[in-house]
Design an enzyme around this catalytic site. Sequence first.
Site, short mmCIF file in Angstrom:
data_model
loop_
_atom_site.label_atom_id
_atom_site.label_comp_id
_atom_site.label_asym_id
_atom_site.label_seq_id
_atom_site.Cartn_x
_atom_site.Cartn_y
_atom_site.Cartn_z
CB SER A 122 -19.13 -36.99 -23.26
OG SER A 122 -19.44 -36.73 -24.60
CG ASP A 163 -41.79 -25.69 -15.29
OD1 ASP A 163 -41.78 -26.59 -14.44
OD2 ASP A 163 -41.41 -24.52 -15.04
CG ASP A 180 -26.85 -34.58 -23.68
OD1 ASP A 180 -26.50 -33.93 -24.69
OD2 ASP A 180 -26.12 -35.44 -23.14
CG HIS A 201 -23.00 -33.52 -23.72
ND1 HIS A 201 -23.50 -34.80 -23.75
CD2 HIS A 201 -21.69 -33.64 -24.03
CE1 HIS A 201 -22.55 -35.64 -24.07
NE2 HIS A 201 -21.44 -34.96 -24.24
#
Length: 548
Positions: free
Chosen positions: A190, A259, A400, A438
């Site tokens: 990050s 998917d 994320d 994240h």
Amino acid sequence: MRTSSVFTVSCTLLVSYIHNVAAALNCSKAAFVPHLPANTTILSATVVASNGSYGGGSQDKDFPKSATGLPALCAVQLHVNQEHSSYMVGVFLPSNATYNGRFMTTGNTGFGGGINWPAMGTFVQYGFASMSTGSGHNSGAGDASWAINNTEALTDWGYRAMHGSVVVAKEIVAAYYGSSAQYSYYSACSGGGRQGLKEVQLYPEDFDGVVAGSPPWWLTHLHTWVVQIGMWNLPESGKNRIPPYMFLPIKHEIYRQCDPQDGQTDGIISDPYSCNFSSAALACSSTNSTNCLHPAALDTLNTLYSDWRDPSGNFLFPPFALGADYSGLTKSTSAPSGFGTDFVADMVMNDANWNWTTFNTSIVEKADRLNPGGANADDFDLSSFQSRGGKLIHYHGLSDSLIPAGSSILFREKVAEAMRSTSLDDFYRMFLIPGMGHCRNSDLAPWYIAGGGQTIASSSHSVPGFSDAQHDVVLAIMDWVEKGDAPDSLIATKFLDDKDSTKVVNQRPICAYPSQAQYVGSGNMNESSNWACQAGKSISIPEAKLGH
Ligand SMILES: *[C@@H]1O[C@H](CO)[C@@H](O)[C@H](O)[C@H]1NC(C)=O
Ligand SMILES: *[C@@H]1O[C@H](CO)[C@@H](O)[C@H](O)[C@H]1NC(C)=O
Ligand SMILES: *[C@@H]1O[C@H](CO)[C@@H](O)[C@H](O)[C@H]1NC(C)=O
Ligand SMILES: *[C@@H]1O[C@H](CO)[C@@H](O)[C@H](O)[C@H]1NC(C)=O
Ligand SMILES: *[C@@H]1O[C@H](CO)[C@@H](O)[C@H](O)[C@H]1NC(C)=O
Ligand SMILES: *[C@@H]1O[C@H](CO)[C@@H](O)[C@H](O)[C@H]1NC(C)=O
Ligand SMILES: *[C@@H]1O[C@H](CO)[C@@H](O)[C@H](O)[C@H]1NC(C)=O
Ligand SMILES: *[C@@H]1O[C@H](CO)[C@@H](O)[C@H](O)[C@H]1NC(C)=O
Ligand SMILES: *[C@@H]1O[C@H](CO)[C@@H](O)[C@H](O)[C@H]1NC(C)=O
Ligand SMILES: *[C@@H]1O[C@H](CO)[C@@H](O)[C@H](O)[C@H]1NC(C)=O
């Protein structure tokens, strides 16, 4: 270990050998002082016994938790004083018995400032002498108010404190052990990922190997985008608002369509950028007006998952990948997320009372002109780092929901553009981790690679049971730097409930971009050996997925 050859080496070498040994220090303030530059103030040097704890407590607003279960070490805190600002530095120096001869720096998070003792604690378990900078101010990750009228602190946060701290910490390491660390590394996620990229760009000599996770490298566009997406989905926009209860059905529909398209229906969207998604399946019909989206809200969904552009059509920022979730940043009923508005108010407008209702894309231009703190990591020519032999591992979770994975893809694209004639893979590899949020965690997908900020409650460091360069990104960067073994893939692990390191639920290779893991067609899908990396095609950002 070198004694047998001491008598055969040249005088000069012999002298420096003796000098180095003599320089080794005990863990006290008095011992360090003569080895530090005059612009530093040593605050403490503390002996920590085996299995001890160390931290800054609640005074350290970004990292109030202590590092625990430490090996025996010397914990050093100091202050670097500059003309108009100052910053803290923390260093853990493990005892000779644990020390692996290497130096590891970790990073900070968001707008935060404070020494990251917990991550330093993780790295010291490997044997590294570890360091974190306080980055020049004291605040939690979401608090940017310190930046008002404070361009010096902004610059420290942007890049300056990190480099200065690396320089001082290397001196401390050399003085304490009697010789410089053999190798220097960096690993963080990050905001810490951004700091790692800044180091690669501005101070290529600082590290031999850098692991940069989920970096917000383009702050001036990321944070303004966060303001924009929040504004698109406020109640004031009436029918445009996606009702909060619809985000889960939206996610389910995205998974239902995307998917299977990656080849395996396993609850993991492995290739969101190849998914042909139709949001029409979520539209209300004449016979169904519950759990669906009316046309205006459907438009908002399409807009959210498309590139952000200015009124002239210029690309500004990529959307989240399909499978990442907008609810966290757009759920407020009254204002966009502070993750966006605080950046604009405190770092761009320098006005805590800035009213976000006046936001438009001209603010992005203003932010770019100012580049607060010089923090954007957008100097894409990494050739200095490459030519000094540096290695960079960059990773990003595809789910994320704070920083779009597409921004990392864009970063790599920009580097490729700036270094046209170079094979990036020789020194820079990127890993997109399907299903990871994240920096960490997932619903079902394997994600744990011992990256920055990744923790498993029942373990202190590395990948329990799989402490090798295939599974642990820290060991992977070391192998690449020290043995020339470049990672073609990393095997990510999912432990039971992301907590129990004794129970592996699922492991899968994460392939160096743009290759992708494919199931070989037989055997347990949760075992990495039943997957192989196959060539994939690079994604081109900007690439609006759900245009109009
Ligand atoms: C650690 O190693 C250095 C260099 O070999 C040596 O000078 C120092 O005395 C050792 N310290 C301890 C506590 O053994
Ligand atoms: C540690 O080193 C300092 C400075 O050299 C010295 O004054 C002090 O006596 C030493 N302490 C111990 C316990 O050896
Ligand atoms: C380490 O410290 C923790 C917490 O203080 C304690 O619960 C644990 O028993 C200690 N472990 C060992 C091996 O001493
Ligand atoms: C501190 O002093 C050293 C030695 O004079 C100098 O190299 C360094 O740049 C200074 N650091 C800062 C942050 O001013
Ligand atoms: C910033 O500086 C301006 C001009 O000196 C002053 O009016 C304002 O109150 C300051 N803001 C803060 C938060 O200190
Ligand atoms: C998506 O649609 C394009 C164009 O129709 C097609 O070429 C591609 O194979 C589709 N992708 C998937 C994963 O089905
Ligand atoms: C209404 O449409 C939504 C979206 O397609 C679907 O999830 C839901 O099950 C439908 N409800 C009924 C009662 O058909
Ligand atoms: C921001 O501007 C809007 C629109 O002009 C106004 O309604 C609102 O009261 C303002 N908010 C603040 C906190 O001043
Ligand atoms: C954006 O807002 C500014 C000031 O609020 C205004 O001057 C400008 O015309 C606006 N620009 C656009 C493109 O709407
Ligand atoms: C495979 O992993 C998933 C979670 O990713 C789990 O739900 C499932 O039970 C596992 N299957 C086997 C055969 O272990």
